[in-house]
Design a protein around this motif. Sequence first.
Motif, PDB file in Angstrom:
ATOM      1  N   TRP A   1       4.767   0.919  -7.325  1.00 22.19           N
ATOM      2  CA  TRP A   1       3.468   1.293  -7.866  1.00 22.19           C
ATOM      3  C   TRP A   1       3.605   1.655  -9.337  1.00 22.19           C
ATOM      4  O   TRP A   1       4.634   2.176  -9.771  1.00 22.19           O
TER       5      TRP A   1
ATOM      6  N   SER B   1       0.857  -1.171   0.000  1.00 24.40           N
ATOM      7  CA  SER B   1       0.000   0.000   0.000  1.00 24.40           C
ATOM      8  C   SER B   1       0.895   1.222   0.000  1.00 24.40           C
ATOM      9  O   SER B   1       2.018   1.172   0.491  1.00 24.40           O
ATOM     10  N   PRO B   2       0.454   2.349  -0.568  1.00 26.47           N
ATOM     11  CA  PRO B   2       1.326   3.508  -0.674  1.00 26.47           C
ATOM     12  C   PRO B   2       1.887   3.922   0.670  1.00 26.47           C
ATOM     13  O   PRO B   2       1.193   3.913   1.684  1.00 26.47           O
TER      14      PRO B   2
ATOM     15  N   GLU C   1       8.404  -1.279  -1.828  1.00 25.82           N
ATOM     16  CA  GLU C   1       7.092  -1.259  -2.429  1.00 25.82           C
ATOM     17  C   GLU C   1       7.170  -0.554  -3.779  1.00 25.82           C
ATOM     18  O   GLU C   1       7.988   0.353  -3.977  1.00 25.82           O
TER      19      GLU C   1
ATOM     20  N   ALA D   1      -0.401  -5.003 -13.075  1.00 27.54           N
ATOM     21  CA  ALA D   1      -0.646  -3.706 -12.438  1.00 27.54           C
ATOM     22  C   ALA D   1      -1.047  -2.632 -13.441  1.00 27.54           C
ATOM     23  O   ALA D   1      -1.250  -1.476 -13.059  1.00 27.54           O
TER      24      ALA D   1
ATOM     25  N   ASP E   1      -1.255   4.751  -9.424  1.00 29.27           N
ATOM     26  CA  ASP E   1      -1.805   4.488  -8.092  1.00 29.27           C
ATOM     27  C   ASP E   1      -1.980   3.003  -7.810  1.00 29.27           C
ATOM     28  O   ASP E   1      -2.489   2.623  -6.748  1.00 29.27           O
ATOM     29  N   GLU E   2      -1.573   2.167  -8.750  1.00 32.04           N
ATOM     30  CA  GLU E   2      -1.787   0.725  -8.611  1.00 32.04           C
ATOM     31  C   GLU E   2      -0.549   0.052  -8.020  1.00 32.04           C
ATOM     32  O   GLU E   2       0.556   0.167  -8.568  1.00 32.04           O
ATOM     33  N   PRO E   3      -0.693  -0.626  -6.872  1.00 36.88           N
ATOM     34  CA  PRO E   3       0.471  -1.323  -6.308  1.00 36.88           C
ATOM     35  C   PRO E   3       0.893  -2.493  -7.179  1.00 36.88           C
ATOM     36  O   PRO E   3       0.065  -3.150  -7.817  1.00 36.88           O
TER      37      PRO E   3
END
Length: 235
Positions: free
Chosen positions: A147, A121-122, A145, A209, A150-152
């Motif tokens: 992305w 998650s962001p 992480e 993604a 906005d898509e992980p």
Amino acid sequence: MVDDEASIVDVLTFSLEKAGFETLVANDGVTALRLALTANPDLILLDVMLPGLDGLSVCREVRAASDVPIILLTARGMEADRVAGLELHADDYVVKPFSTRELVARVHTILRRVSVNPLPSPSPAGSGHEEIIVGALRLDQGTFEAWWGDEPIGLTRLQFDLLTALARRPRMVFSREQLLNVVWGTDFTDDVRTVDSMVKRLRTRLRDAGAPDGLVASRRDLGYCLDAAVAAPSI
């Protein structure tokens, strides 16, 4: 651990448990596949020659559902068998007869390199972590992480490290040998086709993604690069 030779199972069980690992054992391919999909192992040692369902078939089925590291054990020394394993996205292979000390060391090395992250998650604003941003691609070096917009992007640690190496120098073409050195380390002497296998898996994660095809681009006879023009069409 999957092998139908009792003597090998006994020796490897002793060596792995002495090194601090808990082991589950299967003696045939069908049992191996069931355990792989239900017991959630951290790593699979998988013999190629198995009764019922051969190791390559088990590898194919497991890889369709999981990124768990797989080391193939095989008595075959032919290049075609090694290539077949890598094309099925096995992480390593060991040809019998082998040193148990070397095999345990390989297990340690792969588990250090491949730590599977949950879907990220962001990270909160102001986290202080270094971020690499190339167009819509963002990589947080503190939380590992990633992305696309906005898509992980759900990546294993090894996939994240490979993408990071490419993203730090977008447009630069890295040879397979360079990527082995940068991502896997100078002590990793496996076949360069390991890189091809990992790139295929990375591309699948990026595509899932929403990233466009061609983000991780191939350069014939040269290697791979991150195509900044694909990441940010305005560049």
